[in-house]
Motif scaffolding. Structure first.
Motif, PDB file in Angstrom:
ATOM      1  N   GLU A   1       0.827  -1.204   0.000  1.00 16.35           N
ATOM      2  CA  GLU A   1       0.000   0.000   0.000  1.00 16.35           C
ATOM      3  C   GLU A   1       0.864   1.257   0.000  1.00 16.35           C
ATOM      4  O   GLU A   1       0.578   2.218  -0.715  1.00 16.35           O
ATOM      5  CB  GLU A   1      -0.911  -0.008   1.229  1.00 16.35           C
ATOM      6  N   GLN A   2       1.941   1.222   0.801  1.00 22.42           N
ATOM      7  CA  GLN A   2       2.855   2.356   0.821  1.00 22.42           C
ATOM      8  C   GLN A   2       3.499   2.556  -0.541  1.00 22.42           C
ATOM      9  O   GLN A   2       3.635   3.687  -1.025  1.00 22.42           O
ATOM     10  CB  GLN A   2       3.934   2.152   1.890  1.00 22.42           C
ATOM     11  N   ARG A   3       3.911   1.425  -1.166  1.00 20.89           N
ATOM     12  CA  ARG A   3       4.543   1.529  -2.481  1.00 20.89           C
ATOM     13  C   ARG A   3       3.565   2.069  -3.520  1.00 20.89           C
ATOM     14  O   ARG A   3       3.939   2.866  -4.387  1.00 20.89           O
ATOM     15  CB  ARG A   3       5.063   0.163  -2.915  1.00 20.89           C
ATOM     16  N   VAL A   4       2.300   1.626  -3.421  1.00 17.48           N
ATOM     17  CA  VAL A   4       1.288   2.124  -4.351  1.00 17.48           C
ATOM     18  C   VAL A   4       1.102   3.623  -4.172  1.00 17.48           C
ATOM     19  O   VAL A   4       1.026   4.380  -5.147  1.00 17.48           O
ATOM     20  CB  VAL A   4      -0.046   1.380  -4.148  1.00 17.48           C
ATOM     21  N   GLN A   5       1.042   4.067  -2.898  1.00 22.29           N
ATOM     22  CA  GLN A   5       0.901   5.492  -2.633  1.00 22.29           C
ATOM     23  C   GLN A   5       2.096   6.273  -3.172  1.00 22.29           C
ATOM     24  O   GLN A   5       1.937   7.353  -3.747  1.00 22.29           O
ATOM     25  CB  GLN A   5       0.739   5.726  -1.133  1.00 22.29           C
TER      26      GLN A   5
ATOM     27  N   GLY B   1       2.024  11.357 -10.309  1.00 26.80           N
ATOM     28  CA  GLY B   1       1.614  12.754 -10.313  1.00 26.80           C
ATOM     29  C   GLY B   1       2.764  13.661 -10.683  1.00 26.80           C
ATOM     30  O   GLY B   1       2.613  14.582 -11.500  1.00 26.80           O
ATOM     31  N   ARG B   2       3.951  13.383 -10.106  1.00 31.99           N
ATOM     32  CA  ARG B   2       5.136  14.171 -10.441  1.00 31.99           C
ATOM     33  C   ARG B   2       5.499  13.973 -11.912  1.00 31.99           C
ATOM     34  O   ARG B   2       5.877  14.908 -12.619  1.00 31.99           O
ATOM     35  CB  ARG B   2       6.319  13.756  -9.568  1.00 31.99           C
ATOM     36  N   LEU B   3       5.361  12.720 -12.373  1.00 30.53           N
ATOM     37  CA  LEU B   3       5.706  12.417 -13.763  1.00 30.53           C
ATOM     38  C   LEU B   3       4.796  13.172 -14.725  1.00 30.53           C
ATOM     39  O   LEU B   3       5.254  13.720 -15.725  1.00 30.53           O
ATOM     40  CB  LEU B   3       5.595  10.912 -14.000  1.00 30.53           C
ATOM     41  N   ASP B   4       3.500  13.216 -14.412  1.00 29.79           N
ATOM     42  CA  ASP B   4       2.575  13.947 -15.276  1.00 29.79           C
ATOM     43  C   ASP B   4       2.932  15.425 -15.333  1.00 29.79           C
ATOM     44  O   ASP B   4       2.852  16.048 -16.401  1.00 29.79           O
ATOM     45  CB  ASP B   4       1.136  13.782 -14.765  1.00 29.79           C
ATOM     46  N   ARG B   5       3.323  15.990 -14.175  1.00 25.42           N
ATOM     47  CA  ARG B   5       3.688  17.412 -14.171  1.00 25.42           C
ATOM     48  C   ARG B   5       4.963  17.652 -14.972  1.00 25.42           C
ATOM     49  O   ARG B   5       5.067  18.626 -15.726  1.00 25.42           O
ATOM     50  CB  ARG B   5       3.870  17.896 -12.726  1.00 25.42           C
ATOM     51  N   LEU B   6       5.940  16.751 -14.812  1.00 28.38           N
ATOM     52  CA  LEU B   6       7.197  16.924 -15.539  1.00 28.38           C
ATOM     53  C   LEU B   6       7.012  16.740 -17.045  1.00 28.38           C
ATOM     54  O   LEU B   6       7.699  17.369 -17.851  1.00 28.38           O
ATOM     55  CB  LEU B   6       8.239  15.923 -15.024  1.00 28.38           C
ATOM     56  N   LYS B   7       6.066  15.881 -17.418  1.00 30.74           N
ATOM     57  CA  LYS B   7       5.843  15.640 -18.843  1.00 30.74           C
ATOM     58  C   LYS B   7       5.269  16.852 -19.551  1.00 30.74           C
ATOM     59  O   LYS B   7       5.187  16.867 -20.787  1.00 30.74           O
ATOM     60  CB  LYS B   7       4.900  14.444 -19.033  1.00 30.74           C
TER      61      LYS B   7
END
Length: 371
Positions: free
Chosen positions: A146-150, A157-163
């Motif tokens: 669960e932690q890894r999924v979070q 989310g960071r990847l979408d912003r960087l893209k």
């Protein structure tokens, strides 16, 4: 070598305690003793054994009462309990089962039967402990998962912003770790490709806003796929103008070649888009400028809003050459032409006097790839 099982012997008769302790110790078990029911419960609070041999008739608290309390405590609810009595085994067995006992032995004890019952219940206890251990491991694994999924959701989310301004492969490198330094200001030679739609200003004066947005969406979609394919980085959009640079953040073996290949592919694919616009009455075409030079690059902005920027004359020169390009032309300067002349056919356009640039700039029109 595994630790021997521990058995708690509870009996108020010392001779019985000694006999059971001797038998069990001889067979390799650890043995703890208690001379009454209350002492047994106190011992259980200190350390839970693997099995309890519990006498029924004791003066302070009988075995049934002790067994019921053992079953009521969460830490001992599944602890194997064997009750031992000299009373009528038939009626006492029923009481023992009702109290929660797992097995029942009659006095005088039959040693082989005693050891067989103990061994069987310890085996069941071992299975139960294994299941409990696996359940704890599974719970811990699920919590870690669960932690890894979070964390991965946060990374996405960071990847979408960087893209929004990096090619996907570059954004993934930064998110994966070790790429944050790429955002710090640094100096590097880059190739800049500047794009601009010819006739766009006149188009916006007569077209509806929805038509303008549709045209831009189609145009940006076409360019965006090629930027990704050629490992470019979008510096900014300015309506119909767009600036793309190569060789940063991740170095390319031949940035000028990559930029001109993208420009030529874009020009070829743009013809279909332009033909569709002409059918709708939109008179638009595409001009491009390509330059190579050193610049300072890095993230600029403020908390909550940052862009990846290029600071240097190479960007301004690309924009100026793009401004000189007619529809369908790819205009480059002498320096960049020298890097790509073995790759492409180009024709000289003479020297341009460009706004904000003191010296005339020798320019070339890129026609096609050689061969």
């Amino acid at each position: 070598m595994s630790t021997p099982a521990k058995i708690l012997v509870v009996d108020d008769t010392p001779m019985n305690v000694k006999m059971l302790a001797d038998i069990l110790t001889f067979k390799g078990y650890q043995v703890a003793t208690a001379a009454g029911g209350r002492l047994a419960l106190a011992a259980l609070k200190q350390e839970v054994p693997d099995l309890v041999l519990l006498d029924v008739m004791m003066p302070d608290m009988n075995g049934y009462e002790v067994c019921k309390i053992i079953r009521s405590m969460p830490e001992t609810a599944m602890l194997p309990v064997v009750m031992v009595t000299a009373l009528d085994p038939g009626s006492e067995r029923v009481k023992g089962i009702e109290a929660g006992a797992d097995d029942f032995l009659s006095k005088p004890l039959n040693q082989p039967e005693l050891l067989a019952r103990v061994k069987s219940l310890l085996r069941v206890k071992q299975y139960y402990d294994t299941v409990q251990s696996q359940a704890r491991e599974l719970k811990a694994f699920n919590e870690q998962l669960e932690q890894r999924v979070q964390q991965q959701v946060a990374q996405l989310g960071r990847l979408d912003r960087l893209k929004t301004f990096f090619a996907p492969q570059i954004a993934e490198l930064i998110v994966a770790g070790g790429g944050e330094d790429l955002l710090k200001p640094h100096r590097r030679e880059i190739t800049v490709l500047y794009l601009d739609l010819r006739g766009f200003t006149a188009f916006t004066e007569t077209a509806e806003p929805e038509e303008v947005m549709t045209v831009l969406a189609e145009y940006h979609k076409l360019v965006g796929g090629l930027v990704t394919a050629h490992q470019g980085t979008i510096e900014h959009f300015a309506g119909d103008g767009m600036m793309i640079f190569f060789n940063d953040p991740v170095p390319l073996e031949n940035a000028p070649a990559e930029a001109v290949r993208m420009a030529l592919t874009l020009r070829e694919q743009f013809t279909g888009l332009r033909a569709n616009w002409i059918r709708k009455g939109y008179t638009l075409d595409l001009g491009m400028g390509i330059t190579t030079g050193f610049a300072t690059l890095g993230a600029i902005g403020f908390e909550g809003r940052r862009d990846y920027a290029v600071i240097g004359s190479v960007a301004n020169l690309a924009a100026r050459l793009c401004g000189e390009a007619r529809g369908g032309q790819i205009v480059t300067n002498l320096k960049t032409h020298g890097r790509i002349e073995e790759l492409v056919e180009a024709e000289p356009l003479g020297a341009f006097t460009l706004k904000g640039i003191t010296q005339p700039v020798a320019a070339f029109n890129v026609i096609r790839l050689r061969g």
